[in-house]
Design a protein around this motif. Sequence first.
Motif, PDB file in Angstrom:
ATOM      1  N   VAL A 244       0.839  -1.193   0.000  1.00 57.44           N
ATOM      2  CA  VAL A 244       0.000   0.000   0.000  1.00 57.44           C
ATOM      3  C   VAL A 244       0.877   1.247   0.000  1.00 57.44           C
ATOM      4  O   VAL A 244       1.764   1.372   0.850  1.00 57.44           O
ATOM      5  N   ARG A 245       0.631   2.145  -0.974  1.00 60.00           N
ATOM      6  CA  ARG A 245       1.298   3.448  -0.920  1.00 60.00           C
ATOM      7  C   ARG A 245       0.437   4.366  -0.058  1.00 60.00           C
ATOM      8  O   ARG A 245      -0.695   4.707  -0.414  1.00 60.00           O
ATOM      9  N   GLU A 247      -1.347   7.376   1.777  1.00 63.96           N
ATOM     10  CA  GLU A 247      -1.750   8.686   1.263  1.00 63.96           C
ATOM     11  C   GLU A 247      -2.329   9.531   2.403  1.00 63.96           C
ATOM     12  O   GLU A 247      -3.183   9.059   3.167  1.00 63.96           O
ATOM     13  N   LYS A 250      -6.118  10.064   3.006  1.00 65.23           N
ATOM     14  CA  LYS A 250      -6.922   8.947   3.501  1.00 65.23           C
ATOM     15  C   LYS A 250      -6.755   8.805   5.009  1.00 65.23           C
ATOM     16  O   LYS A 250      -6.126   9.632   5.668  1.00 65.23           O
ATOM     17  N   GLN A 295      -6.849  -0.462   1.437  1.00 68.02           N
ATOM     18  CA  GLN A 295      -7.270   0.710   0.641  1.00 68.02           C
ATOM     19  C   GLN A 295      -7.693   1.885   1.519  1.00 68.02           C
ATOM     20  O   GLN A 295      -7.714   3.017   1.041  1.00 68.02           O
ATOM     21  N   LYS A 296      -7.994   1.624   2.773  1.00 68.35           N
ATOM     22  CA  LYS A 296      -8.377   2.735   3.657  1.00 68.35           C
ATOM     23  C   LYS A 296      -7.219   3.695   3.886  1.00 68.35           C
ATOM     24  O   LYS A 296      -7.407   4.847   4.224  1.00 68.35           O
ATOM     25  N   GLY A 298      -4.473   4.014   1.569  1.00 70.92           N
ATOM     26  CA  GLY A 298      -3.802   4.484   0.369  1.00 70.92           C
ATOM     27  C   GLY A 298      -4.116   3.615  -0.832  1.00 70.92           C
ATOM     28  O   GLY A 298      -5.075   2.836  -0.837  1.00 70.92           O
ATOM     29  N   SER A 299      -3.254   3.697  -1.835  1.00 70.25           N
ATOM     30  CA  SER A 299      -3.461   2.953  -3.071  1.00 70.25           C
ATOM     31  C   SER A 299      -2.752   1.609  -3.011  1.00 70.25           C
ATOM     32  O   SER A 299      -1.630   1.508  -2.501  1.00 70.25           O
ATOM     33  N   LEU A 300      -3.399   0.606  -3.566  1.00 73.12           N
ATOM     34  CA  LEU A 300      -2.769  -0.709  -3.651  1.00 73.12           C
ATOM     35  C   LEU A 300      -1.852  -0.722  -4.862  1.00 73.12           C
ATOM     36  O   LEU A 300      -2.301  -0.609  -6.003  1.00 73.12           O
ATOM     37  N   ILE A 301      -0.541  -0.821  -4.631  1.00 69.39           N
ATOM     38  CA  ILE A 301       0.400  -0.785  -5.755  1.00 69.39           C
ATOM     39  C   ILE A 301       0.936  -2.180  -6.080  1.00 69.39           C
ATOM     40  O   ILE A 301       1.646  -2.360  -7.046  1.00 69.39           O
TER      41      ILE A 301
END
Length: 549
Positions: A244-245, A247, A250, A295-296, A298-301
């Motif tokens: 997870v990146r 953010e 979020k 996902q809560k 950040g973005s799933l990379i």
Amino acid sequence: MKSLDGIKFAEMVQMGAHNLSQNANYVDSLNVFPVPDGDTGTNMNLSMTSGAKETESNVGKHIGKTAQSLSKGLLMGARGNSGVILSQLFRGFGKAIEKDSEIDAIQFANAFQAGVDTAYKAVMKPVEGTILTVAREAAAKAVEVAQDEDSIIAVMEAVVSEGKNSLDRTPDLLPVLKEVGVVDSGGQGLLFVYEGFLASLKGEALPAKNDASLDDLISAEHHRAQDFMSTEDIEFGYCTEIMVRLEQEKEPFDEAKFREELNVMGDSLLVVSDDEIAKVHIHSETPGAVLAAGQKYGSLIKIKVDNMREQHSAIVNEQPNLASVPKKQEKHPYAVVTIAMGEGIAELLRSIGASYVIEGGQTMNPSTEDIVKAVREVNAERVIILPNNKNIIMAAEQAVELLDIEAAVVPTKTIPQGMAAILAFNPEASVADNKDGMTNAFAHVQTGQVTFAVRDTTIDGVEIRKDDYMALAEGKIILSTPKMLDAAQKVVTQLVDEDSEIITIIYGEDATEAEANELASFIEQNYPDAEVEIVEGKQSLYPFILSIE
């Protein structure tokens, strides 16, 4: 935190193992001896990984049972002296709390002290300034702090803080550490484990120095798990990994909270993070929920989901059927199991009486489990074990404790000592008498070695340059030189005298037969009464090993 249960302790073990794994190369680099055997970090990492795997396979709320799993895994996976001592520390720790489902701060501190007591009893001649000192002083501080503090975290903070202080003092206790300018490698390895424990308790991330090490750990655990379970035993079927990146817009990331949230979704949970990335590994029945949880923040990379039931079924079906497995050997009345590095040396040892040669030695110490398996495979009623390396003796002795047959370790530290011991083996004598007789036999053999330096340093007044050849007489460095034969001749002049009768030259991968013959000529010219034998040992790292009787 006023109490500690098995699930939380299992998380601590995983984090401790992970932190040690990340820093194993650094621990290796602290080995003071400049010969290529800097493997303390490797040995401790393999030992701790075995313990973490066993813990993960048997995780439950009862901390006593979880600690027993760690103890069992460490015991079987123990390699090298530091790995064996690590196993003893947590053997005593687990024994102290084996009946407890949860423990408080005082029990936690006392368990560390019990581990230290067990480890000291296991070492015949404890040396201060080593992992033992770091463990002892850290445990003593824990016991002291627990008198006034009921917080588990406060006790663990005391263990780590005093462990660091103790580690910094190790050069004052061991002159060789001060001479080279390093702290004790085993103590540093233990501190990495303790720091992992503390980070887990506090929900803090460790520096992600090497993501690949986490992958390697996960991979190793998966492969081992296939050997011991049935497909239907897999409770959580999807191996799920996400990255997870994080953010800012979020939900604020809290690793401890995130770990607790994931913990109810499965097992084998590993979470590491830094300010930007969180990485998760978990076995779960609901991988979608794991993704949603990530996902809560950040973005799933990166996403990877494997069906472990399908994988395991495929692996099991690839196993050879029982009919193709060689039948177990016939029961032998007596056997000598030994350890050696180099195909030629193994052949030599077998030719003079070894029943089984385990491949290993410098930089690749066999584990306690490796030795137990070898003894069982040789299928004898009584067994003598020859380690042929000082760093394998404790693992061999630990293996004897696990065997259900009469066995003993003859504590040989070199190949020449092992050769002498085998030649003294009497198949008609008892194990105890053989141990005495073989020990007396190898005491009269001297060992010379030529190897190369892996670092610049100065030891015992000998200035050593990286990649130079070093002459070692009975384990002590006596010369560092760019010329291999100069080093070998120095060994000869140091150890051979008018009473020497047989000198065996074992040349390795980095020497030629012509160079061995040249060394033999040197001996014959200077010591005409001695008989010289040449053996192609094919060992790595040591161009020459000399046995002088």
